[in-house]
Design a protein around this motif. Structure first.
Motif, PDB file in Angstrom:
ATOM      1  N   PHE A 349      46.298 -10.518  63.304  1.00 28.26           N
ATOM      2  CA  PHE A 349      47.299 -10.237  64.328  1.00 28.26           C
ATOM      3  C   PHE A 349      46.875  -9.004  65.109  1.00 28.26           C
ATOM      4  CE2 PHE A 349      49.137 -12.274  60.649  1.00 28.26           C
ATOM      5  CZ  PHE A 349      49.792 -13.362  61.201  1.00 28.26           C
ATOM      6  N   CYS A 365      56.191  -3.093  57.918  1.00 29.96           N
ATOM      7  CA  CYS A 365      55.356  -4.274  57.675  1.00 29.96           C
ATOM      8  C   CYS A 365      54.974  -4.384  56.205  1.00 29.96           C
ATOM      9  CB  CYS A 365      54.102  -4.225  58.541  1.00 29.96           C
ATOM     10  SG  CYS A 365      54.400  -4.584  60.283  1.00 29.96           S
ATOM     11  N   GLU A 409      55.159 -13.379  60.564  1.00 28.45           N
ATOM     12  CA  GLU A 409      55.301 -13.170  62.007  1.00 28.45           C
ATOM     13  C   GLU A 409      56.665 -12.602  62.356  1.00 28.45           C
ATOM     14  OE1 GLU A 409      54.239 -16.732  64.042  1.00 28.45           O
ATOM     15  OE2 GLU A 409      52.098 -16.436  63.672  1.00 28.45           O
ATOM     16  N   LYS A 410      57.686 -12.991  61.625  1.00 27.42           N
ATOM     17  CA  LYS A 410      59.018 -12.410  61.864  1.00 27.42           C
ATOM     18  C   LYS A 410      58.997 -10.913  61.602  1.00 27.42           C
ATOM     19  CE  LYS A 410      63.902 -13.269  60.835  1.00 27.42           C
ATOM     20  NZ  LYS A 410      64.351 -11.899  60.584  1.00 27.42           N
ATOM     21  N   TYR A 413      56.875  -9.269  64.573  1.00 26.71           N
ATOM     22  CA  TYR A 413      57.288  -9.373  65.970  1.00 26.71           C
ATOM     23  C   TYR A 413      58.756  -9.034  66.215  1.00 26.71           C
ATOM     24  CZ  TYR A 413      52.928 -12.055  66.261  1.00 26.71           C
ATOM     25  OH  TYR A 413      51.631 -12.455  66.190  1.00 26.71           O
ATOM     26  N   PHE A 423      53.455  -7.994  71.213  1.00 22.31           N
ATOM     27  CA  PHE A 423      52.932  -8.797  70.105  1.00 22.31           C
ATOM     28  C   PHE A 423      51.445  -9.082  70.291  1.00 22.31           C
ATOM     29  CE2 PHE A 423      53.687 -11.961  73.312  1.00 22.31           C
ATOM     30  CZ  PHE A 423      52.660 -12.876  73.129  1.00 22.31           C
ATOM     31  N   ARG A 433      49.576 -18.148  70.113  1.00 25.81           N
ATOM     32  CA  ARG A 433      50.617 -17.118  70.200  1.00 25.81           C
ATOM     33  C   ARG A 433      51.694 -17.459  71.238  1.00 25.81           C
ATOM     34  NH1 ARG A 433      48.659 -15.990  66.018  1.00 25.81           N
ATOM     35  NH2 ARG A 433      47.430 -14.135  65.453  1.00 25.81           N
ATOM     36  N   ALA A 436      55.089 -16.766  69.937  1.00 24.57           N
ATOM     37  CA  ALA A 436      55.416 -15.336  69.899  1.00 24.57           C
ATOM     38  C   ALA A 436      55.822 -14.833  71.280  1.00 24.57           C
ATOM     39  CB  ALA A 436      54.231 -14.543  69.369  1.00 24.57           C
TER      40      ALA A 436
END
Length: 483
Positions: A349, A365, A409-410, A413, A423, A433, A436
């Motif tokens: 990412f 994170c 990803e939640k 982002y 993002f 992406r 996103a």
């Protein structure tokens, strides 16, 4: 009309061969001889065509429009978000033959280059005049200028010189109807109406194919010096960057960070160590200064270290005293693909945050990933000077379920736009992406993007399925700008 086995009309392929020459069009097994680059699916197309001039490319595009064939532009195939993925029935438009450096003026400090020129080729040509394009990244040997424009690439010196958008003075491109847009302005000051090149920079080939650019060059310092620091906290690393930006001798050229998990993995892999340098820090930082005299720059880095010790006594540092030591330090940061040895195709990412938000974000994170899957940790590294973090996981791609990836990803982002971040810092949107983008972008921005795409590419023939999801926006029920 007779269809060939590859799904493209025979007459269409004949027309393409007439435009570019039979040697510059590949089909069938000949496509398999090419290197797909970072994505195995980059070469799923039924034909790969390599025009040699902008006129050939324009004719190619008009032929695709006439036959209703979709096009996927490709440069060095170094993209990481699926922006160059192609499928059967499509044509890959390769810029490999559009690789000339047409002009390099050391007095103007401007180069005019074709889109297929690699970053390294431009760097080497500019270095002969003690100049550089003001942007650098590890894939320099294969990444093309056109590809970097298409994703608005950033790289190591973005904190100082800006991203690709800030390097480009003028631009030439073939638009989706086959017309040639030409505005190769070579000056910084230009207030003559809409600056339309910015529609194409970062559009990933969805609004046209960049063929040539005028790019600003910067002076290369006569000497440089590199040091690796270890800190107990991110605030200490940010303090080091602030001090380096105010260097009394030289100027800061790189500020690259590696959080502990990534640094220790890389150090073990390469067998790197240094006397009196602790491997137990929380974050590691490479600082590079450029200036007139190497000895003076090394003294400045030593002075920075001594000053940091006063506020952060746990700090460690090692100063590169040879080219070999310098290369060994940079290898730790630049060869991140070593992670794939233990974690094949590990999801990666690319986010950016304001510097004031970085510490809390990384902590969030860590906790969030552990909640998604116990033992899941991030390998974090990136361009600390501009807040760009690259994040990989200690899991192979096939070891994570779709729900686990969605959970990751939640964590990454959610709320990132409210924090003032993005993002996607420098890798683009591509095909991987898009979700996103739609989850984080301002709805009005998405509508404007759709309106621009509809006007410039009404048939949707330019790199379909990348960046923008027309079907998703249409289903949203929101009003649209008139097209």
């Amino acid at each position: 009309m007779i269809e060939q086995e590859n799904g493209l009309p025979a007459q269409f392929l004949s027309d393409l061969a007439d435009i570019v020459g039979p040697a510059n069009i590949r089909t069938g097994e000949a496509i398999g001889e090419l290197d797909p680059g970072e994505e195995p699916d980059n070469l799923g197309a039924s034909a790969v065509v390599s025009p040699g001039t902008v006129e050939e490319l324009a004719a190619l595009v008009r032929t695709c429009v006439r036959h209703g064939v979709t096009m996927v532009p490709q440069g060095g195939r170094t993209g990481l978000v699926g922006g160059g993925i192609s499928t059967a029935g499509q044509v890959v438009v390769s810029t490999r033959r559009l690789n000339r450096i047409e002009r390099l003026d050391p007095a103007e400090r401007v180069a005019v280059v074709e889109a297929g020129c690699t970053l390294q080729a431009l760097q080497e040509a500019a270095l002969a005049h003690r100049l550089e394009p003001g942007i650098d990244l590890p894939a320099r040997g294969s990444a093309t200028i056109g590809g970097m424009i298409s994703t608005n690439a950033g790289g190591i010196m973005a904190f100082r010189n800006g991203v690709m958008r800030h390097r480009i003075l003028g631009l030439e491109a073939v638009l989706p109807d086959g017309s040639i847009y030409s505005d190769l302005t070579r000056v910084v000051k230009n207030s003559a109406g809409y600056d339309l090149k910015h529609l194409l920079i970062g559009a990933e080939g969805t609004l046209g194919i960049v063929t040539k650019v005028a790019i600003k060059l910067e002076a290369v310092p006569a000497a440089h010096a590199v040091a690796l620091f270890g800190f107990g906290s991110l605030p200490a690393a940010l303090a080091a960057i602030r001090r380096a930006l105010d260097a009394r001798i030289g100027e800061l050229r790189a500020a690259e960070a590696m959080w502990a998990e990534y640094f220790r993995y890389a150090a073990r892999h390469f067998g790197w160590s240094a006397p009196d340098f602790s491997m137990d820090h929380q974050i590691y930082l490479i600082l590079s200064l450029g200036g007139a005299d190497e000895g003076a720059l090394q003294e400045e880095l030593a002075a920075i270290y001594e000053e940091l010790l006063e506020s952060y006594p746990e700090t460690s540092a090692v100063l590169a005293s040879s080219l070999a030591q310098e290369q060994a330090i940079w290898r730790l940061r630049e060869e991140s693909s070593i992670l794939y040895a233990d974690y094949p195709n590990s999801p990666s990412f690319d986010v950016s945050l304001p510097l004031s938000q970085l510490d809390d974000y990384v902590s969030r994170c860590r906790a969030g990933f552990a909640a998604v899957l116990p033992g899941l940790i991030p390998f974090v590294f990136g361009h600390l000077g501009d807040g760009n973090l690259h994040i990989m996981l200690n899991r192979a791609a096939d070891a994570l379920t779709a729900d686990e990836i969605a959970g990751v990803e939640k964590v990454l982002y959610e709320g990132i736009r409210a924090l003032g971040g993005s993002f996607s810092a420098e890798h683009g949107v591509g095909s991987k992406r898009i979700h996103a983008l739609y989850a984080t972008a301002d709805p009005v921005k998405l509508e404007m993007m759709q309106a621009i795409k509809t006007v410039l590419d009404p048939a949707g023939l330019m790199n379909p399925g990348k960046v923008i999801d027309s079907a998703r926006l249409a289903e949203s029920g929101k009003p649209h700008f008139p097209s």
